[in-house]
Structure formats: structure tokens, C-alpha cells
Design an enzyme around this catalytic site. Sequence first.
Site, PDB file in Angstrom:
ATOM      1  N   ASN A   1      44.532  43.807 -16.928  1.00 47.19           N
ATOM      2  CA  ASN A   1      45.962  43.680 -16.603  1.00 47.19           C
ATOM      3  C   ASN A   1      46.799  44.553 -17.547  1.00 47.19           C
ATOM      4  O   ASN A   1      47.774  44.097 -18.153  1.00 47.19           O
ATOM      5  CB  ASN A   1      46.404  42.219 -16.696  1.00 47.19           C
ATOM      6  CG  ASN A   1      47.609  41.929 -15.816  1.00 47.19           C
ATOM      7  OD1 ASN A   1      48.119  42.814 -15.127  1.00 47.19           O
ATOM      8  ND2 ASN A   1      48.087  40.701 -15.856  1.00 47.19           N
TER       9      ASN A   1
ATOM     10  N   HIS B   1      53.465  33.106 -16.053  1.00 49.13           N
ATOM     11  CA  HIS B   1      52.382  32.765 -15.126  1.00 49.13           C
ATOM     12  C   HIS B   1      52.651  31.477 -14.355  1.00 49.13           C
ATOM     13  O   HIS B   1      52.174  31.329 -13.227  1.00 49.13           O
ATOM     14  CB  HIS B   1      51.051  32.634 -15.882  1.00 49.13           C
ATOM     15  CG  HIS B   1      50.355  33.937 -16.094  1.00 49.13           C
ATOM     16  ND1 HIS B   1      50.564  34.726 -17.209  1.00 49.13           N
ATOM     17  CD2 HIS B   1      49.442  34.601 -15.343  1.00 49.13           C
ATOM     18  CE1 HIS B   1      49.816  35.820 -17.127  1.00 49.13           C
ATOM     19  NE2 HIS B   1      49.122  35.762 -16.008  1.00 49.13           N
TER      20      HIS B   1
END
Length: 466
Positions: A317, A353
Site C-alpha cells: 500500500n 480504515h
Amino acid sequence: MAAPLMEKLSESLGSPEPAVRLILSVLVGYPCALLYRQFFFHQPPTVIHLYHAISGLSLAAFNFAGTQLYHSALCVLVQFLMMRLMGRTITTVLSSFIFQMAYLLSGYYYTATEEYDIKWTMPQCVLALKLIGLSFDYYDGGQEPSKLNEEQKRSALANVPSLLEVIGFSYFYGGFLVGPQFTLRSYQRLVKGELTDCPGQPPNSVIPAMKRFSLGLLCLVIYAIFSPHYPDSYYLTDEYDAQPFWYRCVFILLWAKVILYKYVSCWVIAEGVCILSGLGYNGLGQNGEHQWDACANMKVWTFETTPLFTGTIASFNINTNAWVARHVFKRLKFLGNKLLSQVTALAFLAIWHGTHSGYLLCFSMEFIIVNVERQAQALVRDSPLLTRLANSPLYPLIYLVQQFIHWLFMGYPLVPFCLFTYDKWLRVYSSIYFCGHIFFFTLYLGIPYLRKVLVPRKERSEKKED
């Protein structure tokens, strides 16, 4: 007619319909990029913005109900109005940050379940970072160049973007659903036809794009084959609890390797779309070769071979981590405390998140693991005995042991990340006696004592003076 077709396809593949829609949408980015190269590369910017906006909105409508499209559209419009009405001010940046994060967290709160669901908040979290980053870049465009670092200078916006430009940037088919993150300046260069190895012509990026597509497809196949054998739900069964301790630990290791391919495959395939369109062009390398890694979200070889936790984090990521480093960690330099900036950046990642406790625990463990590993690396580097051992013929064996520890304790913080809620991840940690917490806590306390034994006093004194 499309709905029954998708239902049949998902049944035949044995995957949930939202997941099938998502991967199909990522794959559709390739024909979208080919159409752009063939018919839109030489068109005026307005036409290109419209094409990108319509393509991206169509993919969003395919994945999420039409009534849910207004979430992203509203956030894009509000972001544009804030820049237009508030100007290049700190107020604009703070307003953007608060609004976009509050909207995202509200979405999490009202739609969250105890399972991993593909819903409108998934692309919304990507969009939130993109729009917050846009406000920072807009603000930087009004600052004295001497006050900006090289990274900020490359991203700073000299002019106010138009609404159509912001829409095209936000819904670009190569990054709307799963990323990667990129700046408006990069998007503007794409629209102007500057991101190419062949000036005035579409880039020669078909082969690099197909390489990433093939690699992403391979990762997807690996995930599709092995994921049914390593389901998250197995952790919560009596069968798992009844297994020997070593089996439970090995299951975590193998499960972590498999579960991460879900993300790896999507990111690598999406990167291929960006390369094909030209957005992935990154100029010339040191040897004069053309580079196509501007949108790389994965360093797959490093991800597979590094024995270090920091190596895995650095290869995974990448664009999101770079965004957080650029807009959170480095912007907190005024605090004068690197450790506090690191904690704040990881806390932001956890909140970004979602609202489940598992995210906070996962990134808390990441903070602990990274700092303990750095202490261990410093110990090996400063100790003549450990340095000789690391460079000895025994290193292949050490590497295997290190990889086992590495992936066991990479999977350890992924358990709460994937199980979300307190009752679930606590049950798993209890079943393995909190071995990860004990292991790293022991290292944290033990490394200073090992330094006294393994590092010569002269070396310790020099380090203390530094």
C-alpha cells in the site's frame, strides 16, 4: 437483466456478487485506458475530463446503487466550493480535513457490520484522501517556494482547478475504486499528454501494463485457490481452539500470506490501468530507462522476499503510506517530536480504515513491532558477534527462521484488522496465549540488556553521545 447475470456469475465463481463487480470494474479500466489512448489522447482537456468523469461514474453506478452515488458527488462538490470560497488558507485545509473525515466516519458508523463488506465507503476512503490532499496542494500553491520541500513543490497547484477538472481527477477510472493515490498535478500532466515516453503520442506502455496485469492476475488466482482453505471464520470455531498450539500459529502465518493477496491483486491490476493510460509514467531512471512506477502500490518482489517487518510495510500500500507521510507525519514537524508524529500518523491510518477496535489494535501493534525491530537491527549492527553471524554461511538458515518469525508476527496484528470486533480478536489472541504481545514485550525489555553484553563499551558510549 444485468442483476441476474451478475448473480449467476458470482454463483459460478463462488464469490460474493459485490466482490465480482469490484474486480470486473478494475479490469474494465484496461479498455477504458485503451479508448483514452486511441480516441481521447489528442482531445481538448474538457473532453478528457468528461470522459474520465463519465467512465468513473459508470463504474461507481455498476458497483453501488444509484442512490449511493451522491455521497462521493457531494464530497467532491463541497471540496470544490471550499477551495473557491475560502481560498489558499489554513482554514480551507482544516475544513477539508474535518469534513471529508467526518463524512467518511459517519458512513462507517451507519453502514458498519461485523464482516468485510464492499460498499460505498470503500471508494469513499480513497476519495477522502484524494480530496484532503488536494486542499493541501492548493494551499501549498500560495506559499513561497522557499518554504516548500521538493515534494510539495512538485504537487503544489499554481492555479485554481475547475469543477470539471476536480470531477475528472476524483473519478478517474484508474484510481477511483481501490486507488492508487495521485496528485492533481499528475492528473493535469496526464490530460496535457505530458506523461509519455514518446512526446506528442500515447506512451509505449502496453507491455509494462500487461506485465502488471499478468502479475495481478496471478495473485488473484492464488487468492482464489487458497482463500477457501484459510477463511477468517475458522478462527472462531471450536476446531481451531482444539488444534495444537504450533498448528494455530502456523495457520496464522499461512492465513496472513493468503489474505493479503486480496489487496495485492487489486492494487497491481489497478496499477496496470494507470500505466496503460500514462499516469504511471515516472520519467527516466538512473540508467536512462523509462520508468512506469509512479502509481506503484506494491513492490511484489520485496513483499515476498524481505525478512523485515519494515520491508513488508514499505512494499505494501505504498501510495497510501506515502500520502500519510507527506500530509500527516511531515506536516507535524512543528511538534518537534518524531515519535509523537509517528503515533499520530498511525492513529490517523487506524481511524481512516474504520471505527472497529481491531484497526486501532492492528496499528498499535505495528508501532510496537517496527520500533522493536529497529532496536534489534541496531543491536545486530553494533555487535561484532551478531554482525559476523549475520554475514556467516549460516545466514540462509537464519533467513528461514527470520522469515518464519516475520510472517507469524505479520499475521498476528492482521487478526484484529480482519476480525474487527473485540470479542472476536480477543478470542483468537487468548487461544494462542497472547504470544505476540509477550514476544515483543520481552524483546523490548531484553534488547537493552543484550546491548550491554554484546556491544563493546566503547561502541555504547559513542552511540550514547550521538
